[in-house]
Scaffold this motif. Structure first.
Motif, short mmCIF file in Angstrom:
data_model
loop_
_atom_site.label_atom_id
_atom_site.label_comp_id
_atom_site.label_asym_id
_atom_site.label_seq_id
_atom_site.Cartn_x
_atom_site.Cartn_y
_atom_site.Cartn_z
N GLN A 184 0.83 -1.19 0.00
CA GLN A 184 0.00 0.00 0.00
C GLN A 184 0.87 1.25 0.00
N THR A 185 0.25 2.36 -0.28
CA THR A 185 0.97 3.61 -0.59
C THR A 185 2.03 3.98 0.44
N GLU A 186 1.68 3.98 1.72
CA GLU A 186 2.62 4.43 2.74
C GLU A 186 3.85 3.54 2.81
N GLN A 187 3.65 2.22 2.84
CA GLN A 187 4.78 1.30 2.89
C GLN A 187 5.65 1.42 1.65
N TYR A 188 5.01 1.59 0.51
CA TYR A 188 5.75 1.68 -0.75
C TYR A 188 6.65 2.90 -0.78
N PHE A 189 6.12 4.06 -0.43
CA PHE A 189 6.93 5.28 -0.52
C PHE A 189 7.91 5.41 0.64
N ASP A 190 7.68 4.71 1.74
CA ASP A 190 8.71 4.62 2.78
C ASP A 190 9.91 3.84 2.22
N TYR A 191 9.62 2.82 1.44
CA TYR A 191 10.67 2.04 0.78
C TYR A 191 11.44 2.89 -0.23
N VAL A 192 10.72 3.71 -1.00
CA VAL A 192 11.37 4.62 -1.94
C VAL A 192 12.32 5.55 -1.20
N LYS A 193 11.85 6.12 -0.11
CA LYS A 193 12.67 7.04 0.68
C LYS A 193 13.91 6.34 1.24
N ASP A 194 13.73 5.13 1.77
CA ASP A 194 14.85 4.39 2.35
C ASP A 194 15.91 4.06 1.30
N LEU A 195 15.47 3.67 0.11
CA LEU A 195 16.43 3.30 -0.92
C LEU A 195 17.19 4.51 -1.44
N LEU A 196 16.49 5.63 -1.61
CA LEU A 196 17.16 6.85 -2.06
C LEU A 196 18.22 7.30 -1.05
N LYS A 197 17.89 7.21 0.24
CA LYS A 197 18.85 7.62 1.26
C LYS A 197 20.04 6.66 1.30
N ALA A 198 19.77 5.36 1.15
CA ALA A 198 20.84 4.38 1.17
C ALA A 198 21.77 4.56 -0.03
N ALA A 199 21.22 4.99 -1.16
CA ALA A 199 22.03 5.19 -2.37
C ALA A 199 22.97 6.37 -2.25
N GLU A 200 22.74 7.24 -1.28
CA GLU A 200 23.63 8.38 -1.06
C GLU A 200 24.95 7.93 -0.44
N ASP A 201 24.94 6.79 0.24
CA ASP A 201 26.13 6.29 0.93
C ASP A 201 26.97 5.45 -0.02
N ASN A 202 28.14 5.06 0.46
CA ASN A 202 29.00 4.19 -0.35
C ASN A 202 28.31 2.85 -0.57
N ILE A 203 28.38 2.34 -1.79
CA ILE A 203 27.75 1.08 -2.14
C ILE A 203 28.82 0.00 -2.26
N SER A 204 28.61 -1.11 -1.57
CA SER A 204 29.61 -2.17 -1.52
C SER A 204 29.87 -2.76 -2.90
N GLU A 205 31.14 -3.07 -3.16
CA GLU A 205 31.51 -3.72 -4.42
C GLU A 205 31.40 -5.24 -4.30
N ASP A 206 31.49 -5.75 -3.07
CA ASP A 206 31.46 -7.19 -2.84
C ASP A 206 30.07 -7.63 -2.41
N CYS A 207 29.49 -8.52 -3.18
CA CYS A 207 28.14 -8.99 -2.90
C CYS A 207 28.10 -10.51 -2.97
N ASP A 208 27.97 -11.14 -1.82
CA ASP A 208 27.92 -12.61 -1.76
C ASP A 208 26.51 -13.04 -1.35
N PRO A 209 25.79 -13.72 -2.24
CA PRO A 209 24.42 -14.11 -1.92
C PRO A 209 24.38 -15.21 -0.86
#
Length: 196
Positions: free
Chosen positions: A121-146
């Motif tokens: 629903q709308t609120e959860q979705y746009f909270d996710y948008v906000k969280d991802l945008l803020k996280a993208a401002e920080d350094n993004i890891s080069e190493d990704c192990d699933p």
């Protein structure tokens, strides 16, 4: 330097669009405006990998599908709708953040079994948008192990993000790829004597 340059581009895109509002507003305020304009019980499709599984790769794994989800959401509104224009701002932001990350298909394929497809629903979705945008401002890891794939796939699983990306970049490419995979599998089975 690369991250600072990327953030500068992001800020430029956001500033470019804020003139459409009565006054300059912060990103959080912008999201609040969209939340108010879209009904709270509106269900929005999203494909994602949870933070606890994605770890430091959360942004890389989710940025493409969030951009795609926002694009589909924007298309549900008319050309003169303020919602369409507001959502377009975040699509542009995500594009500028995603492009310097390079090709993410292989990484998304590695995490394929952890992707989930849900309706928020709308609120959860746009909270996710906000969280991802803020996280993208920080350094993004080069190493990704699933992490290991679950023995039972989560509810909503049933698609391959790498295949979907391929179809976006090369319409019909997924069918060609699957056909080639099947052909190679049959050759291998024949070499092993398992097929006549």
């Amino acid at each position: 330097y690369k991250r600072n340059k990327l953030w500068s581009q992001y800020t430029h895109i956001y500033t470019q669009y804020t003139h459409t509002f009565p006054k300059k507003i912060a990103q959080d305020d912008h999201i609040s405006v969209i939340k108010q304009n879209i009904p709270r019980d509106y269900n929005i499709s999203v494909s994602y990998v949870p933070k606890e599984l994605a770890g430091m790769c959360w942004v890389k794994l989710n940025i493409f599908y969030l951009e795609d989800s926002l694009d589909k959401l924007a298309k549900k509104f008319g050309n003169v709708s303020s919602n369409k224009n507001d959502i377009k701002i975040f699509i542009d932001m995500l594009q500028y953040m995603r492009l310097p990350l390079g090709n993410l298909e292989l990484l998304m394929y590695d995490f394929e079994c952890h992707f989930r497809n849900e309706q928020w629903q709308t609120e959860q979705y746009f909270d996710y948008v906000k969280d991802l945008l803020k996280a993208a401002e920080d350094n993004i890891s080069e190493d990704c192990d699933p992490p290991p794939c679950p023995t039972t796939l989560p509810t909503g699983k049933g698609f391959d993000p790498a295949i979907l990306c391929l179809d976006v970049l090369w319409p019909g490419g997924a069918a060609v790829l699957l056909s080639n995979i099947m052909f190679l599998w049959m050759l291998e089975m024949m070499n092993l004597g398992l097929l006549a």
